[in-house]
Design a protein around this motif. Structure first.
Motif, short mmCIF file in Angstrom:
data_model
loop_
_atom_site.label_atom_id
_atom_site.label_comp_id
_atom_site.label_asym_id
_atom_site.label_seq_id
_atom_site.Cartn_x
_atom_site.Cartn_y
_atom_site.Cartn_z
N LYS A 1 0.93 -1.19 -0.12
CA LYS A 1 -0.09 0.08 0.01
C LYS A 1 0.77 1.31 0.04
N GLY A 2 2.00 1.17 -0.69
CA GLY A 2 2.99 2.50 -0.84
C GLY A 2 2.41 3.44 -1.64
N VAL A 3 2.62 4.79 -1.06
CA VAL A 3 2.19 5.79 -2.12
C VAL A 3 3.07 5.87 -3.47
N LEU A 4 4.12 5.37 -3.49
CA LEU A 4 4.88 5.53 -4.65
C LEU A 4 4.04 4.66 -5.94
N PRO A 5 3.91 3.49 -5.72
CA PRO A 5 3.18 2.76 -6.99
C PRO A 5 1.75 3.40 -7.29
N SER A 6 1.08 3.71 -6.28
CA SER A 6 -0.10 4.38 -6.24
C SER A 6 0.03 5.81 -7.01
N MET A 7 0.96 6.51 -6.89
CA MET A 7 1.05 7.81 -7.43
C MET A 7 1.28 7.39 -8.91
N TRP A 8 2.22 6.40 -9.24
CA TRP A 8 2.32 6.08 -10.84
C TRP A 8 1.37 5.50 -11.39
N ASP A 9 0.28 4.61 -10.91
CA ASP A 9 -0.84 4.10 -11.28
C ASP A 9 -1.71 5.42 -11.71
N LYS A 10 -1.76 6.33 -10.83
CA LYS A 10 -2.57 7.55 -11.17
C LYS A 10 -2.02 8.35 -12.29
N ALA A 11 -0.81 8.70 -12.20
CA ALA A 11 -0.16 9.66 -13.06
C ALA A 11 -0.20 8.75 -14.62
N LEU A 12 -0.09 7.59 -14.93
CA LEU A 12 -0.20 6.89 -16.03
C LEU A 12 -1.47 7.07 -16.44
N GLU A 13 -2.57 6.79 -15.59
CA GLU A 13 -4.18 6.80 -16.09
C GLU A 13 -4.42 8.44 -16.54
N ILE A 14 -3.99 9.21 -15.79
CA ILE A 14 -4.21 10.51 -16.18
C ILE A 14 -3.67 10.93 -17.55
N VAL B 1 -1.24 14.35 -21.87
CA VAL B 1 -0.27 15.33 -21.65
C VAL B 1 1.00 15.10 -22.56
N ASP B 2 1.80 16.01 -22.53
CA ASP B 2 2.99 15.83 -23.46
C ASP B 2 4.09 15.02 -22.70
#
Ligand code: UDP
Length: 371
Positions: A88-101, A107-108
């Protein structure tokens, strides 16, 4: 080179929420860069840990807050420590979100601020392009290898704050060096040169507070200290080794109050024991007109113009720090402010970042624009 308006997705550090101080200089760098990018007409979306606080100037951007356990900082592990990511680390969750967004909003590019293995490792395999602003020297074998490997295949996706920082890595080409940038209107010039000695940073062994405190103790003075106490035991040990009251612990302050108090100092002492990537506090002191006394190591050794904006001394030599503190009246405080204005504005930093991302291979131009 003309740079078209970019839509950029910025991914924050997974060490702590913005505003907590746990992310160190990366927090200030990221928020200044957002301001700079907005100012020159780019669009920004931010992914950051839950609880992050944004200053008024960044309030209008789209932010996606992500929950999860913080990542351990690499500088507090052993050089050979393996890569670990908490459940439940924030690192992979942030990257899941980033790639989804990134997919959803088109985005460029994605710009990564975390000094972590995962985003470096996925870089060759995903679109849009991921760029990395590397925020530390080579403090870990796993991280060093990953950065060296990425340099072999995607060198132009890596940028560094200083040449000295970049020299920790085995890069296949000259590094892209972008410096750093600050909202210099927030830092007020203070002409008074008869104030106390100051030190600022995360209170942790790699920052070498004990050496600056030894200088203050020599003069039987108080050293003003600002920053998050990351290592309580380390702070206690220093305090117990000094005459009572040598350190005046001022805590971690928001930039407005921090710069106000910082500007009162007659000199700022910066004594890191590691290869500091940049040294935000060094530039923030100069922005207030405060001369810097620093070891000739890492970023500070590249930022301070010895004899003009402060004094650089031999590494780990406290007697030399003391001599330099006696000569601080030879430094013109106006020159310190002038250096910051010419070399470390967020406008100039944002332009370099946008140019780097717009033209991956423009590193020669960027480097030739260095101050
Ligand atoms: N800082 C702050 N308030 C304080 C003390 C420090 O906001 O009371 C910030 C400071 O502005 C700087 C950061 O903490 O940007 C420390 O960054 P630096 O690059 O000096 O070191 P790092 O922690 O990244 O190793």
């Amino acid at each position: 080179m003309t740079v078209n308006a970019l839509k950029l997705l910025l991914v924050s550090t997974p060490i702590g929420s913005l505003g907590s101080g746990k992310g160190g200089g990366v927090e200030v760098t990221l928020l200044s860069l957002i301001q700079g990018l907005l100012r020159i007409g780019h669009e920004v979306i931010l992914v950051a840990p839950n609880g992050s606080q944004l200053p008024e100037e960044c309030k209008d951007i789209e932010v996606c807050y992500v929950s999860g356990l913080a990542q351990a900082s690499w500088q507090h592990q052993n050089y050979i420590s393996p890569v670990t990511i908490p459940v439940k680390g924030v690192l992979p969750s942030m990257w899941d979100k980033a790639l989804e967004i990134a997919l959803e909003k088109g985005v460029d590019a994605i710009l990564n601020f975390g000094y972590d293995w995962l985003p470096l490792w996925i870089t060759p395999y995903v679109r849009p392009n991921i760029f990395h602003l590397i925020s530390m020297g080579g403090v870990s074998e796993a991280m060093k290898n990953q950065i060296n490997n990425l340099s072999k295949t995607h060198h132009s996706r890596l940028a560094f704050h200083t040449h000295r920082q970049a020299s920790d890595y085995d890069l296949v080409q000259q590094p892209i060096v972008v410096g750093n940038g600050f909202d210099l209107d927030k830092y007020k010039f203070n002409p008074r040169s008869d104030g106390p000695l100051g030190w600022a940073g995360r209170v942790a062994p790699e920052k070498g507070l004990e050496d600056a405190a030894a200088v203050a103790a020599h003069f039987q003075e108080t050293l003003l200290v600002w920053g998050v106490v990351e290592n309580e035991q380390y702070a206690r040990n220093i305090e117990e080794s000094l005459p009572a009251g040598t350190i005046d612990w001022r805590g971690f302050l928001p930039t407005k109050e921090f710069q106000n108090q910082l500007g009162e100092c007659r000199a700022f002492i910066n004594t890191p024991k590691w290869n500091e990537a940049y040294g935000n506090v060094v530039v923030e002191a100069m922005a207030c007109g405060v001369p810097v006394i620093a070891y000739n190591r890492g970023g500070p050794g590249e930022l301070v113009n010895s004899g003009v904006t402060g004094w650089l001394v031999q590494n780990d030599d406290i007697d030399e720090l003391i001599l330099a503190a006696k000569r601080v009246d030879k430094i013109d405080r106006n020159k310190c402010r002038e250096w910051a204005l010419n070399s470390a504005s967020y406008q100039c930093f944002a332009k370099k970042i946008a140019m780097w991302i717009s033209e991956e291979n423009a590193y020669k131009n960027i480097n030739s624009n260095q101050n």
